[in-house]
Design a protein around this motif. Sequence first.
Motif, mmCIF file in Angstrom:
data_model
loop_
_atom_site.group_PDB
_atom_site.id
_atom_site.type_symbol
_atom_site.label_atom_id
_atom_site.label_comp_id
_atom_site.label_asym_id
_atom_site.label_seq_id
_atom_site.Cartn_x
_atom_site.Cartn_y
_atom_site.Cartn_z
ATOM 1 N N UNK A 2 5.571 -8.217 -27.107
ATOM 2 C CA UNK A 2 6.636 -7.110 -27.065
ATOM 3 C C UNK A 2 6.917 -5.706 -27.685
ATOM 4 N N UNK A 3 7.753 -4.816 -26.943
ATOM 5 C CA UNK A 3 7.299 -3.749 -27.123
ATOM 6 C C UNK A 3 8.967 -3.200 -28.636
ATOM 7 N N UNK A 4 7.590 -2.150 -28.883
ATOM 8 C CA UNK A 4 8.739 -2.050 -30.886
ATOM 9 C C UNK A 4 9.121 -1.024 -30.112
ATOM 10 N N UNK A 5 11.020 -0.225 -30.268
ATOM 11 C CA UNK A 5 11.586 -0.049 -30.041
ATOM 12 C C UNK A 5 12.453 0.471 -31.406
ATOM 13 N N UNK A 6 12.188 1.675 -31.587
ATOM 14 C CA UNK A 6 13.259 2.360 -32.611
ATOM 15 C C UNK A 6 14.301 2.902 -31.921
ATOM 16 N N UNK A 7 15.403 2.831 -32.674
ATOM 17 C CA UNK A 7 16.922 3.045 -32.001
ATOM 18 C C UNK A 7 17.664 4.299 -33.074
ATOM 19 N N UNK A 8 17.787 5.824 -32.933
ATOM 20 C CA UNK A 8 17.950 5.988 -33.950
ATOM 21 C C UNK A 8 19.642 6.486 -34.502
ATOM 22 N N UNK A 9 19.970 6.040 -34.945
ATOM 23 C CA UNK A 9 22.155 5.847 -35.076
ATOM 24 C C UNK A 9 21.981 4.379 -34.688
ATOM 25 N N UNK A 10 21.259 3.264 -35.754
ATOM 26 C CA UNK A 10 21.896 1.667 -35.120
ATOM 27 C C UNK A 10 22.477 1.582 -35.876
ATOM 28 N N UNK A 11 23.074 1.736 -36.904
ATOM 29 C CA UNK A 11 24.106 0.965 -37.512
ATOM 30 C C UNK A 11 25.540 0.689 -37.076
ATOM 31 N N UNK A 26 13.855 -10.088 -26.663
ATOM 32 C CA UNK A 26 12.596 -10.892 -27.050
ATOM 33 C C UNK A 26 11.357 -8.743 -27.622
ATOM 34 N N UNK A 27 12.886 -8.194 -28.107
ATOM 35 C CA UNK A 27 12.035 -7.113 -27.908
ATOM 36 C C UNK A 27 11.984 -6.931 -29.787
ATOM 37 N N UNK A 28 11.328 -5.559 -30.386
ATOM 38 C CA UNK A 28 11.311 -5.756 -31.322
ATOM 39 C C UNK A 28 11.785 -4.250 -31.877
ATOM 40 N N UNK A 29 12.979 -5.046 -32.143
ATOM 41 C CA UNK A 29 13.765 -3.462 -32.320
ATOM 42 C C UNK A 29 13.681 -3.154 -34.713
ATOM 43 N N UNK A 30 14.063 -1.724 -34.208
ATOM 44 C CA UNK A 30 14.523 -0.905 -35.862
ATOM 45 C C UNK A 30 15.526 0.111 -35.053
ATOM 46 N N UNK A 74 8.845 2.611 -27.496
ATOM 47 C CA UNK A 74 10.288 3.146 -27.012
ATOM 48 C C UNK A 74 11.647 4.128 -28.078
ATOM 49 N N UNK A 75 11.817 5.114 -28.003
ATOM 50 C CA UNK A 75 12.261 5.822 -28.679
ATOM 51 C C UNK A 75 13.970 5.772 -27.929
#
Length: 269
Positions: A2-11, A26-30, A74-75
């Motif tokens: 799975x791809x790891x994704x970072x999302x700023x302002x994700x709240x 099925x991405x790994x999301x933060x 992914x950013x």
Amino acid sequence: MPKVVLITGGSSGIGKAIGTYLLSKNYIVYGTSRNPEKYVDTTKFPLLEMEVTQPETVKDSVAELLKKEGKIDVLINNAGVGITGPIEETPSDEIEKAFATNLYGPIHVIKAVLPSMRHQGDGTIINITSIAGYMGLPYRGIYSATKAALEITIEALRMEIKQFGIKMTNVAPGDFATNIAASRYHAPIEDSSPYKKAYGNTLKLMNEHVDAGEDPTKMAKVVHEIIETKNPKVHYKVGSFLQKFSVVLKKILPDKTYERMLLKHYNLK
């Protein structure tokens, strides 16, 4: 894997919608937030503490994620602030805050993730801008300027990092049903202000547009498609037909004709 994704302002808002949708794929999301403890029970994915205007917290959060997952595929630069008001009456410190968050913030995060993506020889960076960045909107001029500056910066940076196998694009949303109207900075409507009536009417109209905006899941689906695209375009626009068409009109109409169209839209003389 799975791809790891970072999302700023994700709240909340668009960031939360994107994260939730990608999680279902099925991405790994933060995500990130300035105060992640406030949102412990409101997101389905973990939030890292990050203040995009402070490079050290950006570096720390990126390092923490790399330690946990070993990579960032992914950013999604989504963190941003709204700002409205007559430019003459908008405090200089609020103007600086808007640029610090909407322009310098994404640059700080991009700088932090580029070394790991370059090492991987792969990565995708998606920057959430705004259709407002394609035109100078009355009483939203500073916001338009921050998003326009980000669009142009990314046009250049995209070419600089192409040699490393890293993909980059901008996605400009129109009005979506989020809490941005409640959280944006509003220059106060002063009784003594020469802009009182015009600004007051325009502000009301802007808020109505957000309240009647589209479901942010639409943005999430576009972002997902971009991640899965081999060669993303330089720019994407997501919104109603009229919002996207307004960008086309800006390109083809004489400047004063387009200006008259905006003045009429906002009921300004």
